[in-house]
Design a protein around this motif. Structure first.
Motif, mmCIF file in Angstrom:
data_model
loop_
_atom_site.group_PDB
_atom_site.id
_atom_site.type_symbol
_atom_site.label_atom_id
_atom_site.label_comp_id
_atom_site.label_asym_id
_atom_site.label_seq_id
_atom_site.Cartn_x
_atom_site.Cartn_y
_atom_site.Cartn_z
ATOM 1 N N THR A 98 45.950 24.199 36.106
ATOM 2 C CA THR A 98 45.791 25.552 36.645
ATOM 3 C C THR A 98 45.422 26.538 35.534
ATOM 4 O OG1 THR A 98 48.189 25.863 36.485
ATOM 5 C CG2 THR A 98 47.310 25.193 38.618
ATOM 6 N N GLU A 99 45.151 26.003 34.350
ATOM 7 C CA GLU A 99 44.558 26.847 33.312
ATOM 8 C C GLU A 99 43.060 26.973 33.607
ATOM 9 O OE1 GLU A 99 45.683 25.270 29.524
ATOM 10 O OE2 GLU A 99 47.802 25.675 29.878
ATOM 11 N N ASP A 100 42.386 27.832 32.865
ATOM 12 C CA ASP A 100 41.009 28.165 33.232
ATOM 13 C C ASP A 100 39.966 27.164 32.749
ATOM 14 O OD1 ASP A 100 41.792 30.395 34.553
ATOM 15 O OD2 ASP A 100 41.387 31.782 32.911
ATOM 16 N N GLU A 101 40.274 26.431 31.698
ATOM 17 C CA GLU A 101 39.224 25.652 31.037
ATOM 18 C C GLU A 101 39.137 24.220 31.564
ATOM 19 O OE1 GLU A 101 37.656 24.472 26.543
ATOM 20 O OE2 GLU A 101 39.677 25.231 26.829
ATOM 21 N N THR A 102 37.922 23.808 31.916
ATOM 22 C CA THR A 102 37.639 22.407 32.233
ATOM 23 C C THR A 102 37.000 21.769 31.004
ATOM 24 O OG1 THR A 102 37.314 22.794 34.596
ATOM 25 C CG2 THR A 102 36.231 20.860 33.644
ATOM 26 N N VAL A 133 41.496 23.534 38.517
ATOM 27 C CA VAL A 133 41.424 23.677 39.972
ATOM 28 C C VAL A 133 40.480 24.816 40.324
ATOM 29 C CG1 VAL A 133 42.763 24.299 42.034
ATOM 30 C CG2 VAL A 133 43.745 22.732 40.327
ATOM 31 N N SER A 134 40.515 25.878 39.524
ATOM 32 C CA SER A 134 39.676 27.051 39.821
ATOM 33 C C SER A 134 38.184 26.714 39.715
ATOM 34 C CB SER A 134 40.031 28.204 38.890
ATOM 35 O OG SER A 134 39.909 27.813 37.542
ATOM 36 N N ASP A 135 37.799 25.943 38.707
ATOM 37 C CA ASP A 135 36.389 25.565 38.560
ATOM 38 C C ASP A 135 35.945 24.659 39.711
ATOM 39 O OD1 ASP A 135 35.651 26.900 36.191
ATOM 40 O OD2 ASP A 135 36.548 25.337 34.949
ATOM 41 N N ALA A 136 36.712 23.608 39.946
ATOM 42 C CA ALA A 136 36.329 22.656 40.995
ATOM 43 C C ALA A 136 36.299 23.320 42.362
ATOM 44 C CB ALA A 136 37.298 21.467 41.001
ATOM 45 N N ALA A 137 37.339 24.100 42.658
ATOM 46 C CA ALA A 137 37.440 24.682 43.998
ATOM 47 C C ALA A 137 36.363 25.729 44.237
ATOM 48 C CB ALA A 137 38.825 25.281 44.207
ATOM 49 N N THR A 138 36.018 26.531 43.230
ATOM 50 C CA THR A 138 34.977 27.548 43.442
ATOM 51 C C THR A 138 33.665 26.869 43.814
ATOM 52 O OG1 THR A 138 36.067 28.976 41.822
ATOM 53 C CG2 THR A 138 33.823 29.553 42.467
ATOM 54 N N GLY A 144 33.458 26.874 33.731
ATOM 55 C CA GLY A 144 32.761 28.125 34.016
ATOM 56 C C GLY A 144 32.376 28.307 35.468
ATOM 57 N N ALA A 145 32.600 27.288 36.295
ATOM 58 C CA ALA A 145 32.193 27.373 37.700
ATOM 59 C C ALA A 145 32.983 28.429 38.469
ATOM 60 C CB ALA A 145 32.345 26.005 38.373
#
Ligand SMILES: [Zn+2]
Length: 272
Positions: A203-207, A218-223, A250-251
């Motif tokens: 749940t951190e920002d970096e992939t 999760v934020s990159d994949a889900a966006t 970055g997604a």
């Protein structure tokens, strides 16, 4: 029937026939499968789930345009006639990440596609698109081979083994008819290590990833997956955009083409 850039189905042993122009059938399922190294879009038949057509998306002649200057988008599939609620299987969250933070990431990732967009660029336009979280569910995404919709739009972490999404890190299945989405489900592979790498959700920002493993925001994949949920396809030549294939860092922040795409998808009257 609108054209879709799909390779006609003649795929055996992962080898597909030469590209050909095909059109979406009147009804069926679209399956968007995204992973660390490849992405694919499949058209499958209603009722049986039989593979009708597939396209392997990926690096073509990747452009160098920045996120705020690349206007590319792809509207090859169906879209929503009205915006429906989606539900999240919160209990399916992997035990090593926090449920509340994961749910917040999923909701925020969908809201990125509403006006005002989540972007580092100037907002080029507005969209009528709405993200409507409808609460928790205990159901999983509808992914069984026969692809039977259950009437709920669900986001869940689950094993993708043996499903139409097998091989994907994240996957969206759209049930469509006459150019309209009837149901959409998003599935995130619960055990990423089963693909042979020490990969985990975060749940951190970096992939990031390397040859042994990585962390998938999760934020990159889900966006990116919400883009499919909304009716956007991949942009193979636009690595700075959210809808570039593969799960990538970055997604979570939309680029120009992503915003123009959702605006075109839902502000146009051309196919109402
Ligand atoms: Zn994708």
């Amino acid at each position: 029937m609108r054209p879709i850039h799909i390779i006609a189905a003649a795929c055996a042993a992962l080898v597909c026939a030469a590209p050909a122009s095909a059109a979406l059938p009147e009804e069926g399922f679209l399956v968007y499968k995204d992973s660390r190294l490849s992405s694919a879009t499949e058209v499958r038949a209603k009722g049986t789930g039989r593979l009708i057509a597939t396209v392997e998306d990926g690096l073509q002649n990747a452009g160098s345009a920045s996120a705020c200057s690349d206007p590319t988008f792809e509207l090859s599939g169906p879209r929503w006639k009205r915006f429906e609620e989606y539900r999240v299987n919160i209990a399916s969250t992997p035990t090593y990440i926090r449920r509340a933070a994961t749910l917040a990431d999923l909701i925020a990732a969908h809201e990125a596609w509403e006006s005002p967009f989540v972007t580092d660029c100037p907002q080029p336009s507005r969209t009528a698109y709405e993200a409507k979280y409808g609460g928790p569910t205990t159901r999983n995404a509808s992914l069984v081979a026969s692809l039977t919709a259950d009437g709920l739009n669900v986001v869940s972490f689950q094993s993708l083994a043996g499903t139409v999404c097998d091989g994907a890190t994240a996957c969206v299945v759209l049930d469509f008819r006459n150019g309209r989405i009837r149901e959409a489900d998003m599935a995130l592979e619960q055990d990423l290590t089963r693909y042979g790498f020490q990969d985990f959700w975060t749940t951190e920002d970096e992939t990031w990833w390397n040859e042994s493993g990585g962390r998938w925001a999760v934020s990159d994949a889900a966006t990116h997956e919400w883009g499919h949920f909304a009716g956007l396809g991949h942009v193979d030549d636009s690595p700075s955009l959210t809808m570039y294939p593969f799960v990538h860092d970055g997604a979570q922040t939309l680029g120009l083409g992503d915003m123009l795409g959702i605006a075109a998808r839902y502000n146009s009257k051309r196919d109402d």
